[in-house]
Structures are given as C-alpha cells and as structure tokens.
Design a protein around this motif. Structure first.
Motif, PDB file in Angstrom:
ATOM      1  N   ASP A 196       0.823  -1.204   0.000  1.00  0.00           N
ATOM      2  CA  ASP A 196       0.000   0.000   0.000  1.00  0.00           C
ATOM      3  C   ASP A 196       0.861   1.259   0.000  1.00  0.00           C
ATOM      4  O   ASP A 196       1.712   1.454   0.860  1.00  0.00           O
ATOM      5  CB  ASP A 196      -0.908  -0.026   1.239  1.00  0.00           C
ATOM      6  CG  ASP A 196      -1.799   1.188   1.331  1.00  0.00           C
ATOM      7  OD1 ASP A 196      -2.225   1.693   0.275  1.00  0.00           O
ATOM      8  OD2 ASP A 196      -2.059   1.636   2.459  1.00  0.00           O
ATOM      9  N   HIS A 197       0.656   2.118  -1.012  1.00  0.00           N
ATOM     10  CA  HIS A 197       1.434   3.354  -1.129  1.00  0.00           C
ATOM     11  C   HIS A 197       1.290   4.228   0.124  1.00  0.00           C
ATOM     12  O   HIS A 197       2.257   4.833   0.567  1.00  0.00           O
ATOM     13  CB  HIS A 197       0.979   4.176  -2.336  1.00  0.00           C
ATOM     14  CG  HIS A 197       1.548   3.737  -3.641  1.00  0.00           C
ATOM     15  ND1 HIS A 197       2.848   3.366  -3.820  1.00  0.00           N
ATOM     16  CD2 HIS A 197       0.968   3.622  -4.864  1.00  0.00           C
ATOM     17  CE1 HIS A 197       3.064   3.050  -5.075  1.00  0.00           C
ATOM     18  NE2 HIS A 197       1.924   3.185  -5.732  1.00  0.00           N
ATOM     19  N   ARG A 198       0.083   4.305   0.657  1.00  0.00           N
ATOM     20  CA  ARG A 198      -0.136   5.192   1.799  1.00  0.00           C
ATOM     21  C   ARG A 198       0.702   4.771   3.001  1.00  0.00           C
ATOM     22  O   ARG A 198       1.325   5.609   3.663  1.00  0.00           O
ATOM     23  CB  ARG A 198      -1.620   5.228   2.174  1.00  0.00           C
ATOM     24  CG  ARG A 198      -1.918   6.230   3.265  1.00  0.00           C
ATOM     25  CD  ARG A 198      -3.397   6.363   3.503  1.00  0.00           C
ATOM     26  NE  ARG A 198      -3.667   7.398   4.492  1.00  0.00           N
ATOM     27  CZ  ARG A 198      -4.871   7.845   4.765  1.00  0.00           C
ATOM     28  NH1 ARG A 198      -5.924   7.377   4.130  1.00  0.00           N
ATOM     29  NH2 ARG A 198      -5.037   8.771   5.685  1.00  0.00           N
ATOM     30  N   GLN A 199       0.744   3.485   3.274  1.00  0.00           N
ATOM     31  CA  GLN A 199       1.513   2.979   4.405  1.00  0.00           C
ATOM     32  C   GLN A 199       3.001   3.253   4.202  1.00  0.00           C
ATOM     33  O   GLN A 199       3.695   3.689   5.123  1.00  0.00           O
ATOM     34  CB  GLN A 199       1.267   1.482   4.556  1.00  0.00           C
ATOM     35  CG  GLN A 199       1.969   0.853   5.734  1.00  0.00           C
ATOM     36  CD  GLN A 199       1.745  -0.652   5.799  1.00  0.00           C
ATOM     37  OE1 GLN A 199       1.544  -1.305   4.774  1.00  0.00           O
ATOM     38  NE2 GLN A 199       1.786  -1.180   6.997  1.00  0.00           N
ATOM     39  N   VAL A 200       3.492   3.043   2.997  1.00  0.00           N
ATOM     40  CA  VAL A 200       4.908   3.253   2.707  1.00  0.00           C
ATOM     41  C   VAL A 200       5.261   4.737   2.758  1.00  0.00           C
ATOM     42  O   VAL A 200       6.287   5.132   3.331  1.00  0.00           O
ATOM     43  CB  VAL A 200       5.271   2.623   1.341  1.00  0.00           C
ATOM     44  CG1 VAL A 200       6.685   2.990   0.937  1.00  0.00           C
ATOM     45  CG2 VAL A 200       5.103   1.114   1.396  1.00  0.00           C
ATOM     46  N   ILE A 201       4.424   5.584   2.181  1.00  0.00           N
ATOM     47  CA  ILE A 201       4.692   7.026   2.204  1.00  0.00           C
ATOM     48  C   ILE A 201       4.660   7.542   3.633  1.00  0.00           C
ATOM     49  O   ILE A 201       5.489   8.380   4.018  1.00  0.00           O
ATOM     50  CB  ILE A 201       3.695   7.778   1.298  1.00  0.00           C
ATOM     51  CG1 ILE A 201       3.998   7.454  -0.168  1.00  0.00           C
ATOM     52  CG2 ILE A 201       3.770   9.278   1.532  1.00  0.00           C
ATOM     53  CD1 ILE A 201       2.976   7.980  -1.138  1.00  0.00           C
ATOM     54  N   ASP A 202       3.735   7.037   4.452  1.00  0.00           N
ATOM     55  CA  ASP A 202       3.725   7.433   5.864  1.00  0.00           C
ATOM     56  C   ASP A 202       5.035   7.038   6.541  1.00  0.00           C
ATOM     57  O   ASP A 202       5.574   7.774   7.365  1.00  0.00           O
ATOM     58  CB  ASP A 202       2.531   6.811   6.593  1.00  0.00           C
ATOM     59  CG  ASP A 202       1.221   7.524   6.300  1.00  0.00           C
ATOM     60  OD1 ASP A 202       1.258   8.700   5.889  1.00  0.00           O
ATOM     61  OD2 ASP A 202       0.161   6.900   6.483  1.00  0.00           O
ATOM     62  N   GLY A 203       5.564   5.866   6.189  1.00  0.00           N
ATOM     63  CA  GLY A 203       6.852   5.440   6.737  1.00  0.00           C
ATOM     64  C   GLY A 203       7.982   6.356   6.306  1.00  0.00           C
ATOM     65  O   GLY A 203       8.858   6.719   7.100  1.00  0.00           O
ATOM     66  N   ILE A 204       7.977   6.757   5.041  1.00  0.00           N
ATOM     67  CA  ILE A 204       9.012   7.666   4.532  1.00  0.00           C
ATOM     68  C   ILE A 204       8.895   9.019   5.209  1.00  0.00           C
ATOM     69  O   ILE A 204       9.901   9.617   5.622  1.00  0.00           O
ATOM     70  CB  ILE A 204       8.905   7.783   2.997  1.00  0.00           C
ATOM     71  CG1 ILE A 204       9.268   6.443   2.356  1.00  0.00           C
ATOM     72  CG2 ILE A 204       9.794   8.905   2.472  1.00  0.00           C
ATOM     73  CD1 ILE A 204       8.913   6.338   0.882  1.00  0.00           C
TER      74      ILE A 204
END
Length: 164
Positions: A30-38
């Motif tokens: 999921d892009h949202r989860q990864v972007i939140d991590g970044i």
C-alpha cells in the motif's frame, strides 16, 4: 493513523499522482503505508531499520524511497501537487527577499544561553498548522522529502565510486 501520517484529505489529493504497478513484478505494498513510513523517517531522522512496524517491513519502505529517488518520482510528485494546488488557488507565490547582512559582535561568540523553554502540550504543534489546507500541508511534506532526496543525490555525487 499516527500523529504525522497523511490525513485522509491529503491522501485523496496525492493518490491520483502516484505511480501504478506494472503487474510484472507483483503487487506493491500500500502506497499510503509506505509514504507514511518515509514521512516518519524524514520527520524524525530515525534509521531505516528502526522504523515502527506499523509502516510494514523497513526494507520495503527504504526500497520504494530509493526507487522513487532514482527514477525522479519524488520530484515529479512535488511538481504535480504544486501545479494542482496552484490551480486550486492554494499556493501564495509572493516571496520577500532581503539582502541585509546581520553580523554578530565578536564578543557574542560562546555566550551562555538559557535552556530552551519546555514544549507545550502535544496539541500545540498540531494547532500551529490547523489553518493550513490539505494542499498546503501536502506540498510542505513533499518539499521535506524532496530536500532529503536532493541531499542524498549530492552526497552520492561527491562520494567516490564503489567497486563490488
């Protein structure tokens, strides 16, 4: 949703600009989860391996960040989001530049200072940005990521080539 994660409004504005899977390499996390991590890593400066588990495997977050850095996705995202925010009238392009130079007196160096005041409640930081629109806060977040990406690129250009 964590304190520094993308809000639903920010996510809805960012989602149309994100790359889609080409289906050759399987499904992306999921892009949202990864972007939140970044964003968490950019905001806190934590090592990749120390990312909280709620963002998924740290290596996935790191690899997506590295891939998007290499192919220019972060720069493109910032440009597209800025253009959309500008079209919506959410960006104020007025800039004030002052060429004044302020120099400290030689005796000002090394002076003792009082410790910084204790921070207020946790809500104080959120209240500071409450009047921002989702576009403005999304642009600010992407600017932080792009600054880090540019710093990485500058460090890589200055380092000698590695042999493997």
């Amino acid at each position: 949703m964590g304190r520094g994660d993308l809000s639903d409004a920010e996510w809805e504005q960012l989602r149309p600009f994100l790359p889609v899977s080409n289906r050759r390499c399987g499904r992306w996390r999921d892009h949202r989860q990864v972007i939140d991590g970044i964003l968490h890593r950019v905001r806190t400066g934590v090592q990749w391996r120390d990312l909280p588990e709620r963002f998924g495997p740290w290596k996935t977050v790191y690899e997506r960040h590295r891939l998007w850095l290499a192919d220019g996705t972060w720069e493109r995202l910032l440009q597209q989001v800025q253009a959309a925010a500008d079209a919506a009238g959410e960006i104020d392009w007025d800039v004030a530049v002052d060429s004044t130079i302020v120099r400290a007196h030689q005796h000002a160096a090394g002076a003792r200072t009082d410790p910084p005041p204790a921070p207020g409640s946790k809500g104080a930081e959120l209240a500071e940005h409450q009047d921002e629109t989702p576009w403005q806060s999304l642009v600010a977040r992407l600017v932080e990521v792009v600054r880090e990406v540019r710093a990485w690129a500058a460090r890589a250009a200055d380092s000698p080539p590695s042999s493997t």
